[in-house]
Design a protein around this motif. Sequence first.
Motif, PDB file in Angstrom:
ATOM      1  N   TRP A 152      14.292  48.475  57.516  1.00 57.22           N
ATOM      2  CA  TRP A 152      14.176  47.198  56.809  1.00 57.22           C
ATOM      3  C   TRP A 152      15.477  46.772  56.126  1.00 57.22           C
ATOM      4  CZ3 TRP A 152       9.200  49.261  54.037  1.00 57.22           C
ATOM      5  CH2 TRP A 152       8.167  49.363  54.976  1.00 57.22           C
ATOM      6  N   THR A 153      16.554  47.509  56.324  1.00 48.74           N
ATOM      7  CA  THR A 153      17.833  47.178  55.704  1.00 48.74           C
ATOM      8  C   THR A 153      18.738  46.521  56.733  1.00 48.74           C
ATOM      9  OG1 THR A 153      17.656  49.049  54.175  1.00 48.74           O
ATOM     10  CG2 THR A 153      19.845  48.089  54.490  1.00 48.74           C
ATOM     11  N   PRO A 154      19.170  45.273  56.522  1.00 45.29           N
ATOM     12  CA  PRO A 154      20.032  44.593  57.500  1.00 45.29           C
ATOM     13  C   PRO A 154      21.278  45.416  57.808  1.00 45.29           C
ATOM     14  CG  PRO A 154      19.278  43.051  55.834  1.00 45.29           C
ATOM     15  CD  PRO A 154      18.858  44.418  55.364  1.00 45.29           C
ATOM     16  N   GLY A 155      21.568  45.523  59.110  1.00 41.20           N
ATOM     17  CA  GLY A 155      22.757  46.251  59.536  1.00 41.20           C
ATOM     18  C   GLY A 155      22.555  47.737  59.719  1.00 41.20           C
ATOM     19  N   ARG A 156      21.370  48.245  59.352  1.00 48.12           N
ATOM     20  CA  ARG A 156      21.145  49.688  59.467  1.00 48.12           C
ATOM     21  C   ARG A 156      20.079  50.035  60.502  1.00 48.12           C
ATOM     22  NH1 ARG A 156      20.965  52.825  53.842  1.00 48.12           N
ATOM     23  NH2 ARG A 156      21.517  54.490  55.296  1.00 48.12           N
ATOM     24  N   GLY A 157      19.037  49.253  60.554  1.00 49.41           N
ATOM     25  CA  GLY A 157      17.950  49.568  61.477  1.00 49.41           C
ATOM     26  C   GLY A 157      17.666  48.421  62.417  1.00 49.41           C
ATOM     27  N   TRP A 158      16.625  48.585  63.227  1.00 48.54           N
ATOM     28  CA  TRP A 158      16.228  47.563  64.187  1.00 48.54           C
ATOM     29  C   TRP A 158      15.632  46.337  63.513  1.00 48.54           C
ATOM     30  CZ3 TRP A 158      13.724  51.867  67.512  1.00 48.54           C
ATOM     31  CH2 TRP A 158      14.588  52.230  68.553  1.00 48.54           C
ATOM     32  N   GLY A 159      15.059  46.496  62.346  1.00 48.40           N
ATOM     33  CA  GLY A 159      14.341  45.406  61.697  1.00 48.40           C
ATOM     34  C   GLY A 159      12.872  45.427  62.046  1.00 48.40           C
ATOM     35  N   MET A 160      12.573  45.740  63.302  1.00 44.54           N
ATOM     36  CA  MET A 160      11.189  45.879  63.749  1.00 44.54           C
ATOM     37  C   MET A 160      11.174  46.770  64.980  1.00 44.54           C
ATOM     38  SD  MET A 160      10.397  42.246  65.639  1.00 44.54           S
ATOM     39  CE  MET A 160       8.812  42.847  66.200  1.00 44.54           C
TER      40      MET A 160
END
Length: 335
Positions: A152-160
Amino acid sequence: MELVSILIPCHNNEEHVGTAIESALGQTWPACEVIVVDDGSTDGSPAVARRYETEGVNVIVQENRGAPAARNRALQAAEGEYIQYLDADDLLHAEKVEAQVEVLRDSPPGCVAVTPTCYFDDGEDPDAGRVSRGDPSLINSDDPVQWLINLWTPGRGWGMVQTGAWLTPRSVAEKAGPWDEQVTRDQDGEYFTRVLLESNGVRYAEDEWVYYRKYPEGSSVSSRTSESGLRGWLRAIDSKRDHLLSRTADEQREQAAHGLARQYWSLALDAYPAHPDLAARAEERAASLGHPDPLRSISKNGWKGVVAQSLRSLIGWRAARWCQTQYHRVRKELL
């Protein structure tokens, strides 16, 4: 040999459900059962699914209760040691299940497995799509709490993560509990948050994937901004908040709060101005997490970023969002 249950909920998807079933039947892992739950379709979906009964597919028909209820019904009928969900318009890479079972065999008990997602446009060759792989150093993890925070952290994970990307040991799924049948948006995000938090970590099989079908914008009715959809989404975020924060260490809490507050702000911006009460509730929840100001730009759908952000600074996010909706309404009428 471990049995894998491939569970396919279906509602009015006669055009694609056959190819979804074929991708399940075509797995190189030899021990798979395929269960299709038709959720009150009014088209030819049940008839298409029943064509595969001679190949061992179990077809269950129920009245329309929503995808979470269909997944719960499929899980009740499943006998596998591993659970693979697959939406009726998506596909599995032929070696996906085998790769994930092998990864989990070499992992500590209680881990879940995930793969990349190949995004393809409806009507095109699935293999011509774009594969979103992510960073293996972040995806392989023994810390499910930090994994979710990274997601859920921009730039670190897929987002979903797409529903079909996961392979879950049945023991972990049973600890997580059933799909929430009152959640009408972010169903998989809410469910797999609970699954992850009951797991002992995440393992990545990066050379196989789930194929996720994309449709032209506006080609299907969406619950994105309907009142029921927004209420379901609020319920989903509340669940993620409660389950995650109860497991979060002090040093992770601010990161977790930021990731959750971004989701509340996304809801607030989608809800306003059509549903101001829901927007206010989401704003209040974000503020309670320490983030009273919007954490997401209101710039989207062609709205100029500079204009949107300047208006937000001058007149506040509500007024800026109202201006945005009026701009798109007028633009649509003129086109």
